[in-house]
Design a protein around this motif. Structure first.
Motif, PDB file in Angstrom:
ATOM      1  N   UNK A 198      18.625  67.267  25.254  1.00  0.00           N
ATOM      2  CA  UNK A 198      18.713  65.873  25.681  1.00  0.00           C
ATOM      3  C   UNK A 198      19.524  65.130  24.642  1.00  0.00           C
TER       4      UNK A 198
ATOM      5  N   UNK B 234      21.077  61.920  22.927  1.00  0.00           N
ATOM      6  CA  UNK B 234      20.616  60.532  22.809  1.00  0.00           C
ATOM      7  C   UNK B 234      21.645  59.521  23.306  1.00  0.00           C
ATOM      8  N   UNK B 235      22.914  59.792  23.062  1.00  0.00           N
ATOM      9  CA  UNK B 235      23.941  58.868  23.556  1.00  0.00           C
ATOM     10  C   UNK B 235      24.102  59.040  25.066  1.00  0.00           C
TER      11      UNK B 235
ATOM     12  N   UNK C  66      21.757  59.894  27.064  1.00  0.00           N
ATOM     13  CA  UNK C  66      20.586  59.251  27.655  1.00  0.00           C
ATOM     14  C   UNK C  66      20.782  57.735  27.743  1.00  0.00           C
ATOM     15  N   UNK C  67      21.252  57.157  26.640  1.00  0.00           N
ATOM     16  CA  UNK C  67      21.507  55.707  26.645  1.00  0.00           C
ATOM     17  C   UNK C  67      22.485  55.356  27.764  1.00  0.00           C
TER      18      UNK C  67
ATOM     19  N   UNK D 199      22.969  56.970  30.508  1.00  0.00           N
ATOM     20  CA  UNK D 199      22.354  57.136  31.827  1.00  0.00           C
ATOM     21  C   UNK D 199      21.436  55.949  32.140  1.00  0.00           C
ATOM     22  N   UNK D 200      20.764  55.430  31.124  1.00  0.00           N
ATOM     23  CA  UNK D 200      19.960  54.215  31.321  1.00  0.00           C
ATOM     24  C   UNK D 200      20.860  53.055  31.750  1.00  0.00           C
ATOM     25  N   UNK D 201      22.017  52.973  31.115  1.00  0.00           N
ATOM     26  CA  UNK D 201      22.942  51.901  31.490  1.00  0.00           C
ATOM     27  C   UNK D 201      23.435  52.106  32.929  1.00  0.00           C
TER      28      UNK D 201
ATOM     29  N   UNK E 133      23.627  64.654  30.252  1.00  0.00           N
ATOM     30  CA  UNK E 133      22.472  64.623  31.156  1.00  0.00           C
ATOM     31  C   UNK E 133      22.851  64.982  32.595  1.00  0.00           C
ATOM     32  N   UNK E 134      21.901  65.556  33.302  1.00  0.00           N
ATOM     33  CA  UNK E 134      22.128  65.986  34.688  1.00  0.00           C
ATOM     34  C   UNK E 134      22.325  64.776  35.596  1.00  0.00           C
TER      35      UNK E 134
ATOM     36  N   UNK F 212      30.759  58.207  27.446  1.00  0.00           N
ATOM     37  CA  UNK F 212      30.172  57.601  26.246  1.00  0.00           C
ATOM     38  C   UNK F 212      29.877  58.664  25.178  1.00  0.00           C
TER      39      UNK F 212
END
Lengths: 518, 518
Positions: B119, B121-122, B124-125, B127-129, B334-335, B390
């Protein structure tokens, strides 16, 4: 309480450049780096703060729906190029802010541009969790909870369709077009299972039927599956956009006389432009008579099944062999969330399975029926279920119902307000069945043109100009299109739970403000 | 600094039940509710705190990779049913915690089960965005930044493939299986454009070629496209899993003699089980000679193009007509994130477009070449680009290279460690080309069995039992499968950037601990 942690900063000057904490921190300092915990938490929290500020801003009617720039301008507005060397995390935060600055605010109460609008807070939270779990739907082994929730939710959706005890099958797929293509694939396999091994050369010429107002994905699917777009026969629709069953039967007979084999009828529940519902009972009678797979493309209208007041529009859906239903449209589930529901159990597996032994090992310790990956054409499959499931928990069935009823109420309000208003002409007569309201706006200078062709020609240019101005001002967004011999008209749709009666009033005023000089 | 906002709580007792702040708050209190700002912020922050705690825990080797339960048990462990009435937000938070409690920790340094692990971290960030922006890739109008970033990134990927000035086309699709199917669709259309309208009945019998070790999606694609699985000819692979070019040529000639038309060769760069790279230069010579579309399925191995040390394994990829490359595998995006790159410009549009007038209006104010939706079979398309873009910014090309090189180094370490170790047998000879290390573990009691059949039969049961025990203890996860006449063996793959040499040592010890009594 968590109130002390609220810290959002939406002042324009501070937006692009926040703190400078990260100017010397790079991705390599984050987890899994040793002692990366604190920096990771701080970085992710910083991103969350940007997102929270964006969310609050998005719901604010004083902000623009979009800060629009032409592609070549937008390319100049930021450094979007990919580099050889890493950037600092400070630069990453700036990139996040810039990306949001020029994004569409899809949560904005005046964003009406697509069938999918709005941003649900519980759905969003669920999507953040999904990203964090970062797994794949193909096996129970790697997605135990999500696989079970998909099972629970699909069963519930089948119960709502009206299949006994919610029996049947289904899958979440990457969008309505793929769900529709899956349905066509199943219909073909059901009639000619040998097609899987031997291809289309082993079967007679197949033909599919759908209304002239149906979604283009039916033709795309036919092209992809080797059936060909010419084998998709477009059935006439009445003036409100509903398929005419008599024309369907006539065209089926015609095809059979030519020696073709009718295998698939796709009825639409909620057409894209008019929001029309095909008469499902009459269509199902014909499908039964000629032994043809009946599919219902309810990508847009399927959600009305959640409403006791409106579900009659889909009467007969329980007779379908398959149903496409996109919760990401009328139920405001974050993109993407599209379900294909299938009445016959086991068919999807037989149609698509290839028994990849590295993924679907037959000697696993658990019940293999939970390994759903071989039902689909996809191998890996994104987790689209959790946002729908969590929203359903949060709203209950009645919450979805209230949300849907409310959108239909707003569209009826719009329809009533403009149907007799000076300068408006409805594209078709009668109250819309879905939230689609289709209309022309005629600027004052165009209202009394005698020459019909001249009037049409000028009217065709009105909607595109108003739309371009909407985007330049950033005040609202609505879609437009021509259809058949009808020149460009507005298609207003309401799926945005943030919209209110005042937003509808605003929309009308805005169209008139931006279009009166044309 | 944001340090004061760090508040994660990973104590077991507090995990399922956090604060009680939300026991009386429901979704209707959140935005877009009037004055919903504060409650929304608090709720989302509470969810983020749960996620942050989960992330920190996931990277901790002391925690389990999975808290495994059988499906019927898991159904009992929580109330997963969908209700008529809304739940409180407190209940929603409990559901979030429960979902994560029973999820796979895909970030865990000892999670090796799939080609996609870890996973970032960038990522993930990002994907949240992406979830927060909640938009659709079909038009520039609704995803201006994301469409541009897709354009920039696809061009960069084509440059890395080696196409002059990065020219060509491409799209991000929902996974490698769909990317491969798109390639087959393009190949067919390129040779017989009439197939789009007239279907497979207008063309001669087509045949496709791929190695016996290739991914099952090639056959799935052929079944779907109406070509049929029998028209996919499996070419022999050598003992290391590479396609044998001489056998390819022989089978092409054989097919031609039968009057079939070879239209598609799918070479694999990084097979799923062995991690083998087909010899692309030799294959491209054959494709050129017989005028066949050459596709490279680099879903797994394509990322090695980012490594100056390893990209020679794909020499000849620049001669391909199309390439599948999944950044969600070896690059830990991320997937899902899968790209299809195509050498010829304009072909995707011609192959798939249906000119839906409600979406791709021809009189928009901006350059319509940025409306990419008609290139795909999908209508709506999820935003998969931002996380890759990103991460690329954050790492730079050299950061991806270092990450990939490191995973290959770890797998070489594993290979060197077990190749001569007591109780291990390699499935094929020689250093693996990708991070796949395939081996049997023979428990002490099985090492000296004379009867070969008896030994094979017993060995076949070893990997499934060890795997089931791994999951029950939750200490690590590795995949296994049979292949051809080879009984169940472990396929270790390393794409997890959190893994270290110590984790490899642990894996070996754990296999021995869990399997020595068998």
């Amino acid at each position: 309480s968590g109130n002390n942690r609220i810290s959002y900063n939406s002042s324009a000057s501070a937006f692009l450049h926040g703190s400078n904490y990260f100017f010397a921190v790079v991705y390599a300092d984050l987890l899994p780096a040793l002692d990366g915990d604190a920096k990771t938490m701080t970085f992710l929290q910083e991103v969350v703060d940007i997102l929270l500020a964006y969310i609050v801003e998005s719901f604010d009617r004083e902000t623009k729906v979009i800060d629009f720039h032409y592609p070549n301008e937008l390319l100049q507005l930021n450094n979007w190029e990919l580099q050889h060397e890493p950037a600092t995390l400070d630069d990453i935060l700036i990139s996040c802010r810039a990306t949001l600055k020029y994004a569409i605010k899809t949560a904005h109460p005046r964003y009406f541009n697509q069938l999918s609008t709005g941003l649900d807070m519980v759905g969003l939270a669920a999507d953040w969790l999904t990203s964090t779990a970062n797994t794949n739907m193909f096996t129970y082994e790697v997605a135990p909870v999500f696989v079970l929730l998909e099972y629970v939710t699909l069963k519930k959706m089948r119960e709502i369709i009206g299949w006994p005890e919610g029996r049947g099958d289904g899958i979440f797929s990457p969008g309505g077009a793929i769900s529709n293509m899956y349905a066509m694939l199943l219909a073909r396999f059901k009639m000619f299972p040998e097609v899987k091994e031997k291809g289309m050369s082993s079967v007679p010429r197949l033909v599919a039927f759908t209304s002239e107002h149906s979604h283009f994905s039916i033709k795309k699917g036919a092209a992809a599956l080797g059936i060909g777009t010419e084998s998709v026969i477009c059935i006439k629709a009445d003036e409100c956009g509903k398929m005419i069953p008599a024309d369907l039967e006539r065209r089926i007979l015609e095809a059979k006389q030519k020696g073709f084999v009718p295998f698939f009828v796709s009825a639409t529940a909620g057409t894209t432009v008019y929001g029309a519902f095909d008469p499902l009972i009459a269509i199902s009678d014909i499908c039964k008579k000629y032994n043809i797979w009946m599919h219902v493309d309810g990508a847009w209208g399927g959600s009305l099944l959640m409403s006791r007041r409106h579900r009659w529009k889909l009467d007969g859906v329980e007779r379908a062999n398959s149903v496409t239903w996109n919760p990401h449209k009328m139920m405001s589930v974050p993109l993407q969330c599209s379900a294909l529901l299938v009445r016959e159990e086991g068919l999807m597996q037989n149609c698509n399975q290839m028994h990849a032994c590295y993924l679907f090992q037959q000697d696993k310790q658990y019940d293999l029926s939970y390994d759903t990956g071989d039902k689909a054409l996809q191998c890996g499959r994104h987790v689209d279920i959790f946002k729908l499931w969590l929203m359903w928990r949060a709203k209950g069935t009645i919450g979805f119902e209230a949300q849907i009823d409310r959108c239909l109420e707003l569209s009826e309000y719009l329809y009533n307000k403009i149907k007799d208003r000076d300068g408006y002409e409805m594209v078709f007569d009668g109250k819309p069945q879905h939230t689609n309201v289709c209309f022309w706006y005629l600027p004052p200078g165009m209202r009394y043109i005698e020459d019909k062709d001249e009037k049409k020609k000028r009217l065709h240019k009105v909607a595109p100009v108003i739309k371009a101005r909407m985007m330049e001002y950033g005040t609202t967004m609505v879609s437009y299109q021509p259809q058949g011999d009808k020149v460009n008209f507005f298609r207003m749709v309401i799926s945005n739970p943030a919209a209110t009666f005042e937003d509808i009033d605003f929309l009308i005023e805005e169209i008139e403000r931006l279009g009166h000089d044309l």
